[in-house]
Design a protein around this motif. Structure first.
Motif, PDB file in Angstrom:
ATOM      1  N   ARG A 107       0.853  -1.199   0.000  1.00 47.44           N
ATOM      2  CA  ARG A 107       0.000   0.000   0.000  1.00 47.44           C
ATOM      3  C   ARG A 107       0.888   1.249   0.000  1.00 47.44           C
ATOM      4  NH1 ARG A 107      -4.892  -1.591  -0.194  1.00 47.44           N
ATOM      5  NH2 ARG A 107      -5.663   0.540  -0.250  1.00 47.44           N
ATOM      6  N   LEU A 108       2.004   1.163   0.697  1.00 50.54           N
ATOM      7  CA  LEU A 108       2.961   2.281   0.665  1.00 50.54           C
ATOM      8  C   LEU A 108       3.498   2.463  -0.760  1.00 50.54           C
ATOM      9  CD1 LEU A 108       4.874   4.417   1.998  1.00 50.54           C
ATOM     10  CD2 LEU A 108       6.502   2.543   2.328  1.00 50.54           C
ATOM     11  N   ALA A 109       3.884   1.361  -1.383  1.00 55.96           N
ATOM     12  CA  ALA A 109       4.415   1.427  -2.750  1.00 55.96           C
ATOM     13  C   ALA A 109       3.387   2.058  -3.694  1.00 55.96           C
ATOM     14  CB  ALA A 109       4.793   0.024  -3.230  1.00 55.96           C
ATOM     15  N   ARG A 110       2.149   1.631  -3.551  1.00 54.35           N
ATOM     16  CA  ARG A 110       1.058   2.142  -4.385  1.00 54.35           C
ATOM     17  C   ARG A 110       0.907   3.652  -4.203  1.00 54.35           C
ATOM     18  NH1 ARG A 110      -4.375   2.911  -3.239  1.00 54.35           N
ATOM     19  NH2 ARG A 110      -5.927   2.303  -4.812  1.00 54.35           N
ATOM     20  N   CYS A 111       0.934   4.102  -2.949  1.00 54.25           N
ATOM     21  CA  CYS A 111       0.797   5.540  -2.661  1.00 54.25           C
ATOM     22  C   CYS A 111       1.975   6.327  -3.225  1.00 54.25           C
ATOM     23  CB  CYS A 111       0.719   5.791  -1.160  1.00 54.25           C
ATOM     24  SG  CYS A 111      -0.789   5.185  -0.415  1.00 54.25           S
ATOM     25  N   LEU A 112       3.170   5.769  -3.099  1.00 53.52           N
ATOM     26  CA  LEU A 112       4.347   6.472  -3.615  1.00 53.52           C
ATOM     27  C   LEU A 112       4.265   6.623  -5.132  1.00 53.52           C
ATOM     28  CD1 LEU A 112       7.164   4.916  -1.390  1.00 53.52           C
ATOM     29  CD2 LEU A 112       6.386   7.296  -1.379  1.00 53.52           C
ATOM     30  N   CYS A 113       3.782   5.590  -5.808  1.00 52.48           N
ATOM     31  CA  CYS A 113       3.623   5.658  -7.268  1.00 52.48           C
ATOM     32  C   CYS A 113       2.612   6.742  -7.632  1.00 52.48           C
ATOM     33  CB  CYS A 113       3.181   4.299  -7.803  1.00 52.48           C
ATOM     34  SG  CYS A 113       2.725   4.338  -9.548  1.00 52.48           S
ATOM     35  N   LEU A 114       1.504   6.759  -6.910  1.00 54.70           N
ATOM     36  CA  LEU A 114       0.448   7.747  -7.175  1.00 54.70           C
ATOM     37  C   LEU A 114       0.984   9.170  -7.016  1.00 54.70           C
ATOM     38  CD1 LEU A 114      -2.647   7.884  -7.732  1.00 54.70           C
ATOM     39  CD2 LEU A 114      -2.974   7.871  -5.251  1.00 54.70           C
ATOM     40  N   ALA A 115       1.717   9.387  -5.936  1.00 58.04           N
ATOM     41  CA  ALA A 115       2.271  10.728  -5.684  1.00 58.04           C
ATOM     42  C   ALA A 115       3.354  11.068  -6.706  1.00 58.04           C
ATOM     43  CB  ALA A 115       2.831  10.801  -4.266  1.00 58.04           C
ATOM     44  N   ALA A 116       4.173  10.073  -7.057  1.00 60.82           N
ATOM     45  CA  ALA A 116       5.240  10.302  -8.047  1.00 60.82           C
ATOM     46  C   ALA A 116       4.640  10.709  -9.385  1.00 60.82           C
ATOM     47  CB  ALA A 116       6.089   9.044  -8.206  1.00 60.82           C
ATOM     48  N   ALA A 117       3.549  10.050  -9.765  1.00 57.34           N
ATOM     49  CA  ALA A 117       2.903  10.365 -11.044  1.00 57.34           C
ATOM     50  C   ALA A 117       2.308  11.771 -11.018  1.00 57.34           C
ATOM     51  CB  ALA A 117       1.830   9.327 -11.359  1.00 57.34           C
ATOM     52  N   ALA A 118       1.642  12.102  -9.916  1.00 57.56           N
ATOM     53  CA  ALA A 118       1.049  13.439  -9.833  1.00 57.56           C
ATOM     54  C   ALA A 118       2.138  14.512  -9.855  1.00 57.56           C
ATOM     55  CB  ALA A 118       0.206  13.552  -8.569  1.00 57.56           C
ATOM     56  N   ALA A 119       3.233  14.248  -9.141  1.00 57.25           N
ATOM     57  CA  ALA A 119       4.331  15.219  -9.113  1.00 57.25           C
ATOM     58  C   ALA A 119       4.971  15.380 -10.485  1.00 57.25           C
ATOM     59  CB  ALA A 119       5.384  14.792  -8.084  1.00 57.25           C
ATOM     60  N   SER A 120       4.939  14.315 -11.284  1.00 58.19           N
ATOM     61  CA  SER A 120       5.540  14.345 -12.621  1.00 58.19           C
ATOM     62  C   SER A 120       4.528  14.736 -13.690  1.00 58.19           C
ATOM     63  CB  SER A 120       6.107  12.967 -12.980  1.00 58.19           C
ATOM     64  OG  SER A 120       6.935  12.483 -11.957  1.00 58.19           O
ATOM     65  N   GLN A 121       3.264  14.908 -13.276  1.00 56.75           N
ATOM     66  CA  GLN A 121       2.177  15.243 -14.212  1.00 56.75           C
ATOM     67  C   GLN A 121       2.042  14.238 -15.343  1.00 56.75           C
ATOM     68  OE1 GLN A 121       3.322  19.578 -14.613  1.00 56.75           O
ATOM     69  NE2 GLN A 121       1.161  19.804 -14.048  1.00 56.75           N
ATOM     70  N   VAL A 122       2.104  12.949 -14.961  1.00 51.25           N
ATOM     71  CA  VAL A 122       1.844  11.875 -15.925  1.00 51.25           C
ATOM     72  C   VAL A 122       0.800  10.946 -15.305  1.00 51.25           C
ATOM     73  CG1 VAL A 122       4.160  11.963 -16.962  1.00 51.25           C
ATOM     74  CG2 VAL A 122       3.712  10.374 -15.056  1.00 51.25           C
ATOM     75  N   PRO A 123       0.116  10.135 -16.133  1.00 48.72           N
ATOM     76  CA  PRO A 123      -0.899   9.248 -15.578  1.00 48.72           C
ATOM     77  C   PRO A 123      -0.319   8.221 -14.599  1.00 48.72           C
ATOM     78  CG  PRO A 123      -1.135   9.427 -17.960  1.00 48.72           C
ATOM     79  CD  PRO A 123       0.153  10.100 -17.606  1.00 48.72           C
ATOM     80  N   ALA A 124      -1.095   7.937 -13.547  1.00 53.37           N
ATOM     81  CA  ALA A 124      -0.762   6.866 -12.614  1.00 53.37           C
ATOM     82  C   ALA A 124      -1.517   5.618 -13.055  1.00 53.37           C
ATOM     83  CB  ALA A 124      -1.173   7.253 -11.200  1.00 53.37           C
ATOM     84  N   ILE A 125      -0.776   4.528 -13.226  1.00 56.50           N
ATOM     85  CA  ILE A 125      -1.343   3.284 -13.762  1.00 56.50           C
ATOM     86  C   ILE A 125      -1.269   2.226 -12.667  1.00 56.50           C
ATOM     87  CG2 ILE A 125      -1.099   1.534 -15.578  1.00 56.50           C
ATOM     88  CD1 ILE A 125       0.571   3.780 -17.122  1.00 56.50           C
ATOM     89  N   ASP A 126      -2.415   1.654 -12.300  1.00 56.87           N
ATOM     90  CA  ASP A 126      -2.412   0.691 -11.203  1.00 56.87           C
ATOM     91  C   ASP A 126      -1.824  -0.655 -11.648  1.00 56.87           C
ATOM     92  OD1 ASP A 126      -2.905  -0.076  -8.554  1.00 56.87           O
ATOM     93  OD2 ASP A 126      -4.876  -0.893  -9.041  1.00 56.87           O
ATOM     94  N   THR A 127      -1.364  -1.419 -10.665  1.00 65.80           N
ATOM     95  CA  THR A 127      -0.645  -2.670 -10.952  1.00 65.80           C
ATOM     96  C   THR A 127      -1.578  -3.793 -11.406  1.00 65.80           C
ATOM     97  OG1 THR A 127       1.118  -4.101 -10.086  1.00 65.80           O
ATOM     98  CG2 THR A 127      -0.743  -3.661  -8.608  1.00 65.80           C
TER      99      THR A 127
END
Ligand code: COA
Ligand code: MG
Length: 289
Positions: A178-198
């Motif tokens: 769940r931590l990994a998932r949240c980090l990906c979500l935040a990383a995508a938003a910070a990079s302004q690219v789509p977040a894609i779930d696993t």
């Protein structure tokens, strides 16, 4: 882009089937689903597939998942497939922005060799497959204009952490993931690219897939990886904005348009301020694409 279907690159049968699966993108895999002895064969059939299916007028986007930078296999992978003009390369076991810069350079050299426009090949990165990668999630923003999406994985991470499982008995991800998932979500938003779930590996469990996809959409993911054609219709349905969501978004946009100077409006007894407007605009943009 709502659904991205993994297809093992050494399977002509699955490459054939994937064409009509309805996915928005196919990710032809040269990595974990290919045994070491079959890498060369997989590269060859992937190139043949890209050359042939790439010509189709109506086709999904064609991505290739190469082997990780540390394996020493990635250069041969890129040498083999770039001539097929893939739309993007998926980088597994990415470790922050530096690994994106590294891949960017490898792609630029091959694009020049093959006469492709500089920057033609986009990058989608798997951000959470090593423990180190978790600490680098904040470093993707600005790494490369090629970056087109970030996703995450729980399988390699659980192996690296030495975990016995990554989901509980009810199928929910455990805390490290769940931590990994949240980090990906935040990383995508910070990079302004789509977040894609696993991926959801229990591919006969439609209810479980739907639940996980809906939770992902709720939290801000706009797409999900798939491993089986039967998962595509469910994922596409979940990530296509509903008529109701579109109507709600239009109402919010219209309310702000009617009062250009307003920072906040009321609709049907509920307060909407600027973040709600931004969210409504995102829904309408996705509905249009
Ligand atoms: N892409 C295209 N076609 C696929 C497919 C995929 N990812 N997965 C299954 N199919 C096809 C099969 O070939 C089969 O068609 P056929 O019977 O006409 O040959 C049909 O869909 C039904 O498949 P099914 O029998 O339900 O599953 P399976 O046991 O053949 O395959 C997997 C199960 C998991 C091995 C397979 O779905 C797969 O290879 N998935 C992708 C794995 C991958 O890429 N992993 C790396 C990322 S995590
Ligand atoms: Mg993996």
């Amino acid at each position: 882009m709502r659904s991205l279907l993994f297809v093992p690159g050494d399977s002509p049968r699955k490459l054939e089937k994937a064409q009509g699966a309805g996915a928005d993108a196919l990710i032809i895999d040269l990595e974990d689903s290919i045994a070491p002895a079959r890498k060369a064969e997989a590269r060859a059939s992937t190139l043949a597939f890209l050359k042939e299916f790439g010509q189709a007028v109506e086709r999904p986007r064609l991505f290739v998942r190469v082997n990780a930078i540390a394996t020493g296999l990635i250069d041969a992978d890129l040498d083999a497939v770039l001539a097929g003009r893939p739309d993007a390369i998926m980088l597994p076991k990415a470790e922050g922005g530096a690994s994106i810069v590294h891949l960017d350079a490898k792609l630029a050299a091959r694009e020049a060799l093959h006469g492709l426009p500089d920057g033609h090949t986009r990058i989608v990165a798997l951000t959470t497959e090593t423990a180190k990668a978790l600490f680098l999630a904040g470093t993707y923003a600005g790494a490369s204009a090629r970056l087109a999406g970030l996703t995450w994985g729980a399988e390699d991470l659980s192996a690296e952490l030495g975990a016995e499982a990554n989901r509980d008995a009810a199928g929910h991800f455990l805390d490290p993931y769940r931590l990994a998932r949240c980090l990906c979500l935040a990383a995508a938003a910070a990079s302004q690219v789509p977040a894609i779930d696993t991926v959801y590996v229990d591919f006969r469990n439609e209810a479980g897939l739907r639940r996980e996809a809906e939770e992902a959409r709720r939290d801000g993911f706009t797409a999900k990886l798939a491993i089986h054609p039967a998962q595509i219709a469910i994922i596409n349905a979940v990530f296509t904005p509903t008529a109701e969501a579109i109507a709600r978004a239009k109402a919010v946009v219209a309310a702000f348009a009617a009062e250009p100077g307003a920072g906040v409006v009321g609709i049907g007894g509920v307060m909407y301020d600027r973040p709600h407007l931004a969210r409504a605009q995102q829904v309408l943009a996705r509905a249009q694409s």
